[in-house]
Each structure stands twice: as C-alpha cells, then as structure tokens.
Design an enzyme around this catalytic site. Structure first.
Site, PDB file in Angstrom:
ATOM      1  N   CYS A 118       0.776  -1.007   0.362  1.00 37.47           N
ATOM      2  CA  CYS A 118      -0.167   0.039  -0.061  1.00 37.47           C
ATOM      3  C   CYS A 118       0.858   1.093  -0.305  1.00 37.47           C
ATOM      4  CB  CYS A 118      -1.412   0.191   0.973  1.00 37.47           C
ATOM      5  SG  CYS A 118      -0.169   0.343   2.925  1.00 37.47           S
ATOM      6  N   CYS A 192      -3.751  -0.366  -1.797  1.00 33.17           N
ATOM      7  CA  CYS A 192      -4.377   0.951  -2.258  1.00 33.17           C
ATOM      8  C   CYS A 192      -4.146   1.173  -3.816  1.00 33.17           C
ATOM      9  CB  CYS A 192      -2.898   1.219  -1.527  1.00 33.17           C
ATOM     10  SG  CYS A 192      -2.910   3.349  -1.744  1.00 33.17           S
ATOM     11  N   CYS A 199       3.709  -0.304  -8.265  1.00 33.56           N
ATOM     12  CA  CYS A 199       4.360  -0.733  -7.738  1.00 33.56           C
ATOM     13  C   CYS A 199       5.023  -1.261  -8.839  1.00 33.56           C
ATOM     14  CB  CYS A 199       3.675  -1.901  -7.445  1.00 33.56           C
ATOM     15  SG  CYS A 199       3.940  -3.664  -6.858  1.00 33.56           S
TER      16      CYS A 199
END
Length: 253
Positions: A118, A192, A199
C-alpha cells in the site's frame, strides 16, 4: 397433477449467463475496473456494465470509488455471499447437497513468497502481512512494503491486531518498496489504488492481485474516532486472506 413452479436459486440465476460467469471468474482473483474487465472478458463495455449491475443487484459484487482516481470504480466479488448462495442452491436441489460455508483448507506445495503493498505501509498492508503470517503459520514467506512509507505504524494498526487477533507488531516499522528490488515473489497483492499504479515489476512473473480497500487512517479526527474503521478494515482483510489461502499453491489461479 399440478406442480409448483420453484424459484431458481439466486446464484444459479446470476451465474448461468456466460458473461456473468466470466465476470465472476475474473473477480474471484482480484478487484478490477470496468475497462479492465472489458479487456479480460472480451465484451463491449455497455454489455459488461449491464451484467455487473445485475451482479451488484444480486449482492454478489460490490463497487468502491478509486482512492487514486475518484472518477473510476473497482469491482469486488463478495466471496462470503457467494458461499452462502451456493450453499442455498445445493440445499434447494436436495438436502444432501448442503455445502460447507467455510473456505477450504490451506496446504501449500513448496515454498511461497507473498508481498502486500500500500502507500504508507502503516495500516492495510501491515495488517495483511500480520494476518497472512498468522493464518499460514509460517508456511508462507510474507512481507509488506509501501511506495511512500510512513515514519511509524499507525497506533490503531497495532491496537486492532493486538485486541482482535492477539498479534503483536509493536516492534515493526514501515518498509519502503525500494528495499525489495532483489526479491522474488509468487504473489504481489496491492491494497491501495494509488500503490497499484506505481508498484514496480518483480521478476519470475508473480501472480498480481488487487484489493481495493480504503485507507482507514484517513477517517476520524482522532485515533479513537478511527478505530471502528480500522476494525472493519482488518475484518475485511482477514476475510479476503481466508479465501486467498486455498489458491496460494503452486499452479493455483
């Protein structure tokens, strides 16, 4: 002889259509936006939206606004609700077909590594890491990290894990994603919406899963006010992990 016309069980009625079945199948593994589901099932957006609306009306699918782009929404399959309606469908056909309402057991084949991500790594991903480690009983290597980690764990993260699950993470600190560049993972799970977009890629083609869960830390003026939100968030994550465990095997979906 006059026969009574029986009502088709909810799950059978909703899942029987091939487009809805494909949508359920895709959402059983991850939360997605409409345009992503359009690509995955190969159908026009208006048709996908129509069938998603039917699944939402039946209570099998829910939608939440993206915390990254409020104009967009993520769709989520309620697996507890699916379990209930599947059990009802079996019982409606014959009493001997009453199904268990509990997820199947977890029996991994080989070593597994899972990463939860997250933004701050002070609430959602930290809770997920602790709960997976708790349920898997050290049979999974599990790590969590944040794209912009906070200086310390949110007090309610520590509190909810201690009070609701008997887990102590008071000595843990948030971790930055950059520290994991040389790691390999079998599954990468973002919790998230913003972190999903940033990411980094990890080698060896890991399984990518997204859980669109609002940040509990942005609710309430004080730690006391936000604690019920943390408790609800932890409960949702725990439910998702219970259904994740059976597929965390070599060759799983």
């Amino acid at each position: 002889m006059t026969s009574c016309r029986q009502v088709v069980p909810l799950f059978v009625d909703l899942a029987a259509h091939p487009v809805r079945w494909r949508l359920l199948n895709e959402l059983s593994g991850s939360d997605y936006r409409v345009r992503e589901l359009v690509t995955l099932v190969g159908e026009p957006q208006n048709l996908v939206s129509y069938h998603l609306r039917l699944l939402r009306n039946g209570g099998l699918v829910t939608a939440t606004r993206s915390s990254h782009d409020g104009r967009d929404s993520y769709y989520h399959l309620d697996l507890d609700r699916c379990t209930e309606t599947l059990a009802d469908a079996g019982a409606a056909l014959h009493p001997a077909l009453q199904l268990s309402t509990a997820p199947t057991t977890f029996d991994p084949a080989g070593s597994l590594a899972v990463l939860f991500v997250c933004t701050g790594n002070s609430a959602r991903s930290a809770i997920a890491e602790a709960l997976l480690r708790h349920h898997a009983d050290d049979r999974v290597e599990v790590v969590s990290a944040g794209s912009r980690p906070k200086p310390a764990m949110h007090p309610n993260t520590v509190r909810v894990l201690r009070e609701e699950f008997g887990i102590d993470i008071s000595d843990r600190s948030p971790r930055h994603l950059d520290t994991l560049d040389d790691h390999r993972f079998d599954a990468v799970i973002t919790l998230c919406d913003k972190a999903r977009e940033v990411c980094p890629e990890f080698g060896d083609d890991p399984r990518w899963i997204h859980w669109s869960i609002p940040d509990p830390a942005v609710s309430g003026d004080t730690h006391k006010d936000s604690y019920p939100i943390f408790r609800a968030t932890a409960t949702e994550i725990d439910t998702r992990i219970r259904y994740l465990l059976p597929v965390l095997t070599v060759g799983g979906r």
